[in-house]
Scaffold this motif. Structure first.
Motif, PDB file in Angstrom:
ATOM      1  N   UNK A 115       0.819  -1.212   0.000  1.00 23.66           N
ATOM      2  CA  UNK A 115       0.000   0.000   0.000  1.00 23.66           C
ATOM      3  C   UNK A 115       0.854   1.263   0.000  1.00 23.66           C
ATOM      4  N   UNK A 116       2.055   1.220   0.586  1.00 21.17           N
ATOM      5  CA  UNK A 116       2.945   2.381   0.528  1.00 21.17           C
ATOM      6  C   UNK A 116       3.330   2.662  -0.924  1.00 21.17           C
ATOM      7  N   UNK A 117       3.664   1.605  -1.670  1.00 22.11           N
ATOM      8  CA  UNK A 117       3.949   1.778  -3.095  1.00 22.11           C
ATOM      9  C   UNK A 117       2.736   2.331  -3.833  1.00 22.11           C
ATOM     10  N   UNK A 118       1.581   1.735  -3.571  1.00 23.00           N
ATOM     11  CA  UNK A 118       0.361   2.148  -4.266  1.00 23.00           C
ATOM     12  C   UNK A 118      -0.005   3.598  -3.943  1.00 23.00           C
ATOM     13  N   UNK A 119       0.025   3.961  -2.658  1.00 18.51           N
ATOM     14  CA  UNK A 119      -0.371   5.317  -2.273  1.00 18.51           C
ATOM     15  C   UNK A 119       0.613   6.361  -2.782  1.00 18.51           C
ATOM     16  N   UNK A 120       1.912   6.020  -2.840  1.00 18.78           N
ATOM     17  CA  UNK A 120       2.887   6.974  -3.364  1.00 18.78           C
ATOM     18  C   UNK A 120       2.625   7.265  -4.836  1.00 18.78           C
ATOM     19  N   UNK A 121       2.397   6.215  -5.599  1.00 22.39           N
ATOM     20  CA  UNK A 121       2.107   6.445  -7.019  1.00 22.39           C
ATOM     21  C   UNK A 121       0.726   7.061  -7.226  1.00 22.39           C
ATOM     22  N   UNK A 122      -0.201   6.820  -6.332  1.00 20.13           N
ATOM     23  CA  UNK A 122      -1.508   7.463  -6.450  1.00 20.13           C
ATOM     24  C   UNK A 122      -1.387   8.969  -6.237  1.00 20.13           C
ATOM     25  N   UNK A 123      -0.501   9.386  -5.337  1.00 18.03           N
ATOM     26  CA  UNK A 123      -0.271  10.818  -5.129  1.00 18.03           C
ATOM     27  C   UNK A 123       0.254  11.457  -6.408  1.00 18.03           C
ATOM     28  N   UNK A 124       1.190  10.785  -7.061  1.00 15.58           N
ATOM     29  CA  UNK A 124       1.743  11.331  -8.299  1.00 15.58           C
ATOM     30  C   UNK A 124       0.683  11.388  -9.400  1.00 15.58           C
ATOM     31  N   UNK A 125      -0.162  10.355  -9.473  1.00 17.30           N
ATOM     32  CA  UNK A 125      -1.233  10.369 -10.475  1.00 17.30           C
ATOM     33  C   UNK A 125      -2.229  11.482 -10.193  1.00 17.30           C
TER      34      UNK A 125
ATOM     35  N   UNK B 299      -6.364  20.010 -14.221  1.00 21.75           N
ATOM     36  CA  UNK B 299      -7.638  20.589 -13.836  1.00 21.75           C
ATOM     37  C   UNK B 299      -8.768  19.590 -13.726  1.00 21.75           C
ATOM     38  N   UNK B 300      -8.457  18.303 -13.654  1.00 22.63           N
ATOM     39  CA  UNK B 300      -9.489  17.259 -13.595  1.00 22.63           C
ATOM     40  C   UNK B 300      -9.862  16.891 -12.161  1.00 22.63           C
ATOM     41  N   UNK B 301      -9.113  17.328 -11.182  1.00 23.64           N
ATOM     42  CA  UNK B 301      -9.449  17.114  -9.778  1.00 23.64           C
ATOM     43  C   UNK B 301      -8.749  18.178  -8.944  1.00 23.64           C
ATOM     44  N   UNK B 302      -9.147  18.293  -7.681  1.00 21.78           N
ATOM     45  CA  UNK B 302      -8.582  19.301  -6.799  1.00 21.78           C
ATOM     46  C   UNK B 302      -7.365  18.736  -6.067  1.00 21.78           C
ATOM     47  N   UNK B 303      -6.405  19.612  -5.851  1.00 21.80           N
ATOM     48  CA  UNK B 303      -5.207  19.238  -5.107  1.00 21.80           C
ATOM     49  C   UNK B 303      -5.542  19.198  -3.621  1.00 21.80           C
ATOM     50  N   UNK B 304      -5.321  18.010  -2.983  1.00 25.10           N
ATOM     51  CA  UNK B 304      -5.722  17.842  -1.585  1.00 25.10           C
ATOM     52  C   UNK B 304      -4.683  16.986  -0.865  1.00 25.10           C
ATOM     53  N   UNK B 305      -3.634  17.576  -0.298  1.00 27.91           N
ATOM     54  CA  UNK B 305      -2.587  16.774   0.350  1.00 27.91           C
ATOM     55  C   UNK B 305      -3.041  16.092   1.638  1.00 27.91           C
ATOM     56  N   UNK B 306      -4.042  16.644   2.330  1.00 30.58           N
ATOM     57  CA  UNK B 306      -4.486  16.003   3.577  1.00 30.58           C
ATOM     58  C   UNK B 306      -5.126  14.652   3.280  1.00 30.58           C
ATOM     59  N   UNK B 307      -5.945  14.585   2.228  1.00 32.92           N
ATOM     60  CA  UNK B 307      -6.535  13.303   1.851  1.00 32.92           C
ATOM     61  C   UNK B 307      -5.460  12.280   1.500  1.00 32.92           C
ATOM     62  N   UNK B 308      -4.431  12.721   0.800  1.00 34.35           N
ATOM     63  CA  UNK B 308      -3.349  11.794   0.437  1.00 34.35           C
ATOM     64  C   UNK B 308      -2.581  11.342   1.667  1.00 34.35           C
TER      65      UNK B 308
ATOM     66  N   UNK C 117      -1.263   7.291   3.687  1.00 34.10           N
ATOM     67  CA  UNK C 117       0.114   7.007   4.094  1.00 34.10           C
ATOM     68  C   UNK C 117       0.232   6.841   5.607  1.00 34.10           C
ATOM     69  N   UNK C 118      -0.507   7.639   6.354  1.00 29.33           N
ATOM     70  CA  UNK C 118      -0.442   7.545   7.808  1.00 29.33           C
ATOM     71  C   UNK C 118      -0.992   6.211   8.295  1.00 29.33           C
ATOM     72  N   UNK C 119      -2.086   5.753   7.709  1.00 31.98           N
ATOM     73  CA  UNK C 119      -2.634   4.452   8.090  1.00 31.98           C
ATOM     74  C   UNK C 119      -1.674   3.322   7.727  1.00 31.98           C
TER      75      UNK C 119
END
Length: 326
Positions: free
Chosen positions: A273-283, A291-300, A304-306
């Motif tokens: 999941x660390x690999x998956x979530x890191x690449x999901x952040x980049x995507x 402009x297809x979605x909003x930038x939201x670092x707290x959600x990302x 990672x915290x979990x």
């Protein structure tokens, strides 16, 4: 296992009972002799002949601080570095040229919120432990505590996800509430040896640092295909936690297998999941740049915290088990 038969605890027939009763009745015949013997021994025995352990009151009984084993520190740091190199060589054979400005910005912000959330969780958990709230929590109904913690954690996490990033105050409020519930869940860990917690924290940083570096430098969307298998793996790990409630206590081998699935299978799943979530952040950074979605670092950062908390808990349990076997 050693078994003690009930037959060895039964009296051996009426003869034994009669003998015991006769001994009880004849005890009064020996009583004068016993008293005389005790009186003679008390007269002959003096306090000077008794040996008591001596405790010095001059020097306090304080365990001396052990010196830092720099050799062990070097071995741990070398092991973490070797883990990063092995993960880089095994999982990251196809690398990318570099991160764009949007990808780097969202990745740095997400990890900054992850680190801040973990720091808040650790500080709040320590404060709960020192204030005695942990004792009251553990003395309460465990099912109620589990239900409240689970509901509060999930509810605050959903509040973070469904609050738009423009609503800064509400989003940070739900984020702090989420960290508070995580702290309440993790506060009983402070009953364990602090050395075990420190080692588990160091190992967690090494594993997560290596895997996140691999995910950040790998080719685009290389590990996003792991979403389905990781979800199935989390389901298996979650079901293994319910095994003690279903399986009988005599099924020792089955319980040992489910415990291994929970510990080591959970490490593998949340490492993925660390690999998956890191690449999901980049995507998500590329989608936000388009402009297809909003930038939201707290959600990302929540994901990672979990991941880090689950890896840390399993490493603590593994180190505690190894320490108890010594």
């Amino acid at each position: 296992m050693l078994r003690l038969g009930l037959s060895s605890l039964r009296p051996l027939g009426p003869a034994v009972g009669r003998t015991a009763r006769s001994n009880i009745r004849s005890f009064s015949n020996f009583r004068p002799n016993v008293l005389q013997t005790l009186q003679k021994q008390r007269q002959a025995l003096s306090l000077s002949q008794l040996k008591f352990p001596r405790y010095s009151t001059d020097v306090p009984i304080i365990e001396a601080t052990r010196p830092i084993s720099w050799r062990r520190v070097a071995l741990i740091v070398g092991g973490v570095a070797a883990t990063v190199v092995v993960l880089e060589g095994a999982l990251n054979r196809e690398t990318r040229e570099g991160l764009s400005a949007a990808e780097r910005s969202l990745l740095n912000s997400s990890f900054a919120y992850t680190g801040a959330g973990l720091a808040i969780t650790a500080a709040a958990a320590r404060a709960m432990f020192t204030s005695g709230a942990v004792y009251r929590i553990m003395a309460a109904n465990p099912w109620v505590v589990l239900g409240v913690s689970l509901a509060g954690g999930i509810g605050s996490m959903l509040g973070v996800f469904y609050t738009p990033p423009e609503n800064t105050v509400q989003k940070h409020f739900f984020w702090l509430t989420f960290n508070a519930f995580q702290a309440a869940t993790l506060s009983p860990l402070f009953f364990l040896n602090p050395a075990i917690l420190a080692r588990a924290g160091l190992y967690t940083l090494g594993v997560v640092g290596g895997l996140s570096y691999v995910g950040a430098t790998a080719a685009n969307d290389k590990y996003l295909m792991l979403g389905g298998p990781l979800l199935a793996g989390v389901s298996v790990v979650a079901l293994s936690t319910l095994a003690p409630l279903v399986l009988p206590v005599t099924a020792v081998r089955a319980l040992a297998v489910t415990e291994a699935i929970y510990l080591y299978g959970g490490l593998a799943v949340f490492g993925g999941f660390v690999l998956y979530d890191t690449q999901k952040i980049l995507a998500h950074a590329r989608l936000a740049e388009q402009g297809r979605m909003k930038r939201d670092p707290i959600n990302e950062a929540i994901g990672l915290q979990l991941d880090m908390i689950n890896i840390f808990i399993r490493l603590v349990q593994i180190l505690s088990m190894n320490n108890n076997r010594k």
